[in-house]
Design a protein around this motif. Structure first.
Motif, PDB file in Angstrom:
ATOM      1  N   ALA A  64     -66.981  41.782  -5.789  1.00  0.00           N
ATOM      2  CA  ALA A  64     -67.013  42.543  -7.028  1.00  0.00           C
ATOM      3  C   ALA A  64     -66.036  43.709  -6.967  1.00  0.00           C
ATOM      4  CB  ALA A  64     -68.431  43.039  -7.295  1.00  0.00           C
ATOM      5  N   ASN A  70     -62.867  44.051  -9.592  1.00  0.00           N
ATOM      6  CA  ASN A  70     -62.682  45.259 -10.404  1.00  0.00           C
ATOM      7  C   ASN A  70     -61.295  45.849 -10.193  1.00  0.00           C
ATOM      8  OD1 ASN A  70     -65.190  45.105 -11.558  1.00  0.00           O
ATOM      9  ND2 ASN A  70     -66.142  46.613 -10.204  1.00  0.00           N
ATOM     10  N   GLU A  80     -58.664  43.846 -11.996  1.00  0.00           N
ATOM     11  CA  GLU A  80     -58.704  44.067 -13.446  1.00  0.00           C
ATOM     12  C   GLU A  80     -58.117  45.430 -13.825  1.00  0.00           C
ATOM     13  OE1 GLU A  80     -61.582  41.397 -15.775  1.00  0.00           O
ATOM     14  OE2 GLU A  80     -62.808  42.890 -14.723  1.00  0.00           O
ATOM     15  N   GLN A 100     -54.393  45.302 -13.592  1.00  0.00           N
ATOM     16  CA  GLN A 100     -53.813  44.577 -14.723  1.00  0.00           C
ATOM     17  C   GLN A 100     -53.700  45.489 -15.951  1.00  0.00           C
ATOM     18  OE1 GLN A 100     -56.065  41.147 -16.328  1.00  0.00           O
ATOM     19  NE2 GLN A 100     -54.071  40.176 -16.551  1.00  0.00           N
ATOM     20  N   LEU A 138     -66.765  29.183 -10.217  1.00  0.00           N
ATOM     21  CA  LEU A 138     -66.651  29.194 -11.671  1.00  0.00           C
ATOM     22  C   LEU A 138     -67.059  30.532 -12.280  1.00  0.00           C
ATOM     23  CD1 LEU A 138     -68.051  25.651 -11.976  1.00  0.00           C
ATOM     24  CD2 LEU A 138     -65.835  26.328 -12.850  1.00  0.00           C
ATOM     25  N   SER A 139     -68.031  31.224 -11.666  1.00  0.00           N
ATOM     26  CA  SER A 139     -68.443  32.480 -12.283  1.00  0.00           C
ATOM     27  C   SER A 139     -67.385  33.562 -12.096  1.00  0.00           C
ATOM     28  CB  SER A 139     -69.811  32.927 -11.772  1.00  0.00           C
ATOM     29  OG  SER A 139     -69.982  32.659 -10.422  1.00  0.00           O
ATOM     30  N   VAL A 140     -66.676  33.515 -10.975  1.00  0.00           N
ATOM     31  CA  VAL A 140     -65.593  34.477 -10.758  1.00  0.00           C
ATOM     32  C   VAL A 140     -64.497  34.279 -11.804  1.00  0.00           C
ATOM     33  CG1 VAL A 140     -63.704  35.052  -9.191  1.00  0.00           C
ATOM     34  CG2 VAL A 140     -66.022  34.842  -8.309  1.00  0.00           C
ATOM     35  N   ARG A 199     -64.771  32.820 -14.715  1.00  0.00           N
ATOM     36  CA  ARG A 199     -65.275  33.174 -16.040  1.00  0.00           C
ATOM     37  C   ARG A 199     -65.140  34.666 -16.287  1.00  0.00           C
ATOM     38  NH1 ARG A 199     -70.235  31.505 -18.869  1.00  0.00           N
ATOM     39  NH2 ARG A 199     -70.895  33.227 -20.167  1.00  0.00           N
ATOM     40  N   HIS A 200     -65.403  35.444 -15.229  1.00  0.00           N
ATOM     41  CA  HIS A 200     -65.371  36.884 -15.418  1.00  0.00           C
ATOM     42  C   HIS A 200     -63.951  37.402 -15.670  1.00  0.00           C
ATOM     43  CE1 HIS A 200     -66.441  41.064 -15.050  1.00  0.00           C
ATOM     44  NE2 HIS A 200     -65.387  41.203 -14.292  1.00  0.00           N
ATOM     45  N   ILE A 201     -62.988  36.853 -14.930  1.00  0.00           N
ATOM     46  CA  ILE A 201     -61.663  37.493 -14.928  1.00  0.00           C
ATOM     47  C   ILE A 201     -60.658  36.845 -15.881  1.00  0.00           C
ATOM     48  CG2 ILE A 201     -60.587  36.179 -13.036  1.00  0.00           C
ATOM     49  CD1 ILE A 201     -59.716  39.035 -11.986  1.00  0.00           C
ATOM     50  N   ALA A 202     -60.889  35.570 -16.271  1.00  0.00           N
ATOM     51  CA  ALA A 202     -59.827  34.842 -16.969  1.00  0.00           C
ATOM     52  C   ALA A 202     -59.933  34.930 -18.493  1.00  0.00           C
ATOM     53  CB  ALA A 202     -59.848  33.375 -16.541  1.00  0.00           C
ATOM     54  N   ASP A 203     -58.775  34.950 -19.150  1.00  0.00           N
ATOM     55  CA  ASP A 203     -58.728  34.820 -20.608  1.00  0.00           C
ATOM     56  C   ASP A 203     -58.687  33.343 -20.982  1.00  0.00           C
ATOM     57  OD1 ASP A 203     -58.282  37.732 -21.284  1.00  0.00           O
ATOM     58  OD2 ASP A 203     -56.596  37.357 -19.952  1.00  0.00           O
ATOM     59  N   VAL A 251     -73.314  30.036 -16.001  1.00  0.00           N
ATOM     60  CA  VAL A 251     -72.908  30.546 -14.687  1.00  0.00           C
ATOM     61  C   VAL A 251     -72.748  32.035 -14.736  1.00  0.00           C
ATOM     62  CG1 VAL A 251     -71.801  28.554 -13.669  1.00  0.00           C
ATOM     63  CG2 VAL A 251     -70.545  29.945 -15.289  1.00  0.00           C
TER      64      VAL A 251
END
Lengths: 338, 337
Positions: free
Chosen positions: B194, B198, B201, B204, B218-220, B222-226, B337
């Motif tokens: 985590a 952070n 992000e 970026q 997949l959850s990682v 999901r969190h970071i990708a557009d 997820v």
């Protein structure tokens, strides 16, 4: 309770002697496990979960490690029993599967030979053809397609998931009462992980064995475990049922872990909840509660006194934290419902 | 228009040959690691690439950074085709396109101090001169959350999470516009994961970086990708906005993959939401005809074996390569997820 206690660990402590100093890998860990049940042990790298597992198999080197406490399996204390007795217990009463199925198998022998060997060690008067028949039966049970052909193949001819099935077959060929699974699905893809977790559940029901499931993945814990030990810095900091851990976590470290997982699984893009800092060095553990340097709730007493495990709440949880009960329960609820 | 696109892959193919060289007339095996992959990464955005081991995602990372040469296809960075660059032009391109690796232990030279690891690339690329190198490096160390006083320390003196911060600082040192991150957090503990996510992000946001973020978790992603691209056996089977792909997957494989992720919620256990895929991923040496997923797909028909489904828009904003895409949204209490 009709299920008997098959594994009883009391006050287990393991210290490794290294050139840099003594490493207190496990401190004062106790738990009981009944047949047919799964105990999850969760924690970060260096939390002592794998050393706890290897102690149950007495795999720690007796020269470099000092082990104290007791580990009773079917009435035998594996920590004090002689080597012959321990060899009998290993494999037939308690078996272990590992994270990396490729390095757990010998590349020079066919998988059939490796499974049969485990059987023959504990059944010395059985003929080879009988052992082969038992092996074939086991391969079918663990879901290897076309077992008659694949029994004579080598580990490199199998995929990662199939190799883990072979390792499970070796572990279960003697019908052990306890299976220690140390990160059994960490090296596998999610679709294969799901297959292996399902397989372990089916076999557990069939053989009524107890499973110690060691993992860092709270998702795997939520799917497979009945009770959970949360370990940190070599100690058990929380012991609870899996439902209680997720609905009413009682230790600040568990709050951090759940917070990190929950914020990751929510669809929002905001900053993730983290636990500040990194896990402690086991050579120089912080005084008092070893989580205190990373804990947002730490006070003076946390820096001087190691908190003892005490019962808390109505769900039978046990926690090692100096915070007052009321505070723990209200914060725990808040974390779980986030 | 093209200025809004940071990185583009056009029909990338990478075939590795294995076994004997074929000199003695023996046929060589061709591993079709990446087989016709195209994607577009808009500036300042994150493209997540997910898939199981052997699907070609790491090969793709090495192709777009030109660490290996493609068999065919091209890579366009900031409007410039970089596929055939060499010499000085290649070095200039490497400045703009950096990579972060999975293993923070083997990706740092154990004999170099942190100052050297981060400072050397800057000096070689002529971004700093000797006198102000140390100040620049310490500035970067601060930015990624490392103590600047540790300038002279060596990699073994750092924890896994700190080493990954060093790897990130090294990638940032050349002020790149695109960073390819190949499983940057999978070797780290959950609480440390985590922290690193952070950090990525925030960087970026501050620096306007574009990421290609490759992960099996997949959850990682999901969190970071557009945008998310799902790969299977060397091909992209589905691509779309992360929200859409996760909430309303079109490809059966995407749906199965999402359903296999263990949910950190014991009350959802045994609700039968899991799609159990049988068998393993087929060998990329001899992939199935037609659709490559058909051997494990519960919807496969003769059509799937005969005709390879093209990757195309389905009208609902989803881009999918399937003859029979999923209709119903996955209904799962909280979130899958």
């Amino acid at each position: 309770m009709s299920n008997e206690v098959v594994l009883s660990v009391k006050n287990l402590s393991v210290v490794f002697h290294t050139p840099d100093g003594d490493v207190a890998a496990v401190s004062d860990v106790s738990f009981d496990l009944r047949s047919g049940e799964t105990l999850g042990i969760v924690g970060e790298s260096g939390s002592g979960k794998s050393v706890t597992a290897s102690s149950i198999m007495r795999l720690n080197n007796s020269v470099t490690a000092s082990t104290s406490g007791s580990i009773l399996i079917s009435g035998v204390d594996v920590l004090t029993a002689d080597e012959i007795e321990v060899r009998r217990v290993r494999g037939s009463e308690v078996a272990m599967i590992f994270q990396d199925p490729l390095s757990a198998l010998n590349p020079y022998y066919t998988v059939g030979k490796q499974i049969a060997e485990a059987y023959l060690v504990h059944h010395p008067h059985v003929s080879k053809s009988e052992a082969r028949a038992v092996t074939l039966e086991m391969l079918k049970k663990v879901g290897i397609p076309n077992p008659e052909k694949r029994i004579d193949e080598f580990p490199h001819q199998f995929s990662g998931g199939m190799r883990q099935r072979i390792v499970i077959a070796i572990a279960l060929i003697n019908n052990p009462k306890v299976l220690i699974a140390d990160e059994p699905t960490t090296a596998l893809d999610v679709t294969v992980q799901a297959q292996i977790l399902d397989l372990m559940k089916e076999l557990q029901a069939e053989f009524n064995m107890a499973i110690v499931l060691i993992t860092h993945d709270l998702g795997v814990i939520a799917e497979a475990a009945k009770d959970v030990l949360v370990m940190y810095g070599g100690r058990v900091v929380e012991r609870s049922t899996v439902e209680a851990l997720f609905s009413e976590p009682t230790h600040p470290y568990a709050w951090g872990l759940l917070g990190a997982v929950n914020s990751l699984s929510s669809s929002g893009r905001g900053a993730l909840a983290t636990i500040a800092g990194s896990p402690p060095s086991l050579i120089a553990l912080p005084s008092g509660c070893s989580f205190n340097p990373r804990c947002a709730y730490a006070s003076d007493v946390c820096r001087t006194e190691v908190p003892l495990l005490r019962s808390i709440g109505l769900q039978g949880s046990v926690t090692a934290c100096h915070l007052p009960d009321v505070e723990i329960l209200s914060i725990g609820h808040g974390v779980a419902s986030r | 228009m093209s200025n809004d696109i940071a990185l583009q892959a056009i029909d990338l193919v990478k075939h590795f040959s294995t076994g004997s060289s074929g000199v003695l007339g023996r046929a060589t095996n061709i591993v079709q690691a990446v087989d016709g992959v195209s994607f577009t990464l808009p500036r300042g955005k994150t493209l997540g690439i997910v898939g199981e081991s052997g699907c070609g995602k790491s090969t793709l990372a090495r192709l777009v950074t030109r660490l290996i040469e493609p068999s065919s296809g091209s890579v366009v960075l900031d409007g410039v085709d970089i596929t055939n660059l060499s010499g000085k032009a290649l070095r200039e391109m490497r400045r703009k396109l950096q990579i972060i690796f999975q293993d923070p232990y083997s990706s740092l030279n154990p004999r170099h101090s942190i100052g050297q690891i981060i400072g050397d690339p800057m000096r070689i690329q002529g971004i700093v001169t000797r006198p102000n190198e140390k100040a620049e490096v310490q500035d970067l160390m601060q930015r990624v959350g490392l103590n600047p006083e540790h300038y002279n320390r060596y990699p073994h003196e750092f924890s896994g999470g700190q080493r990954q911060r060093i790897g990130i600082a090294r990638a940032l040192s050349l002020q790149p516009s695109v960073i390819v991150a190949d499983e940057p957090v999978s070797a780290l503990d959950v609480s440390i994961q985590a922290q690193i996510l952070n950090l990525l992000e925030n960087l970026q946001k501050d620096l306007g970086l574009s990421y290609v973020f490759i992960a099996h978790d997949l959850s990682v992603v999901r969190h970071i990708a557009d945008q998310v691209a799902v790969m299977y056996l060397g091909k992209i089977v589905e691509v779309g906005a992360a929200v859409t792909v996760y909430s309303n997957p079109a490809h059966p494989y995407t749906k199965a993959l999402l359903s296999a992720v263990p949910v950190a919620n014991p009350s959802m256990r045994g609700l039968g939401r899991r799609i159990r895929l049988v068998g393993d991923v087929p060998s990329p040496i001899d992939p199935p005809s037609g659709c490559r997923f058909r051997t494990r797909c519960w919807k496969a028909t003769d059509l799937c074996a005969a005709v390879e489904p093209p990757l195309q828009a389905d009208g609902a904003g989803r881009v999918v390569a399937c003859h029979f895409p999923e209709e119903t949204p996955v209904t799962i209490g909280q979130s899958p997820v």
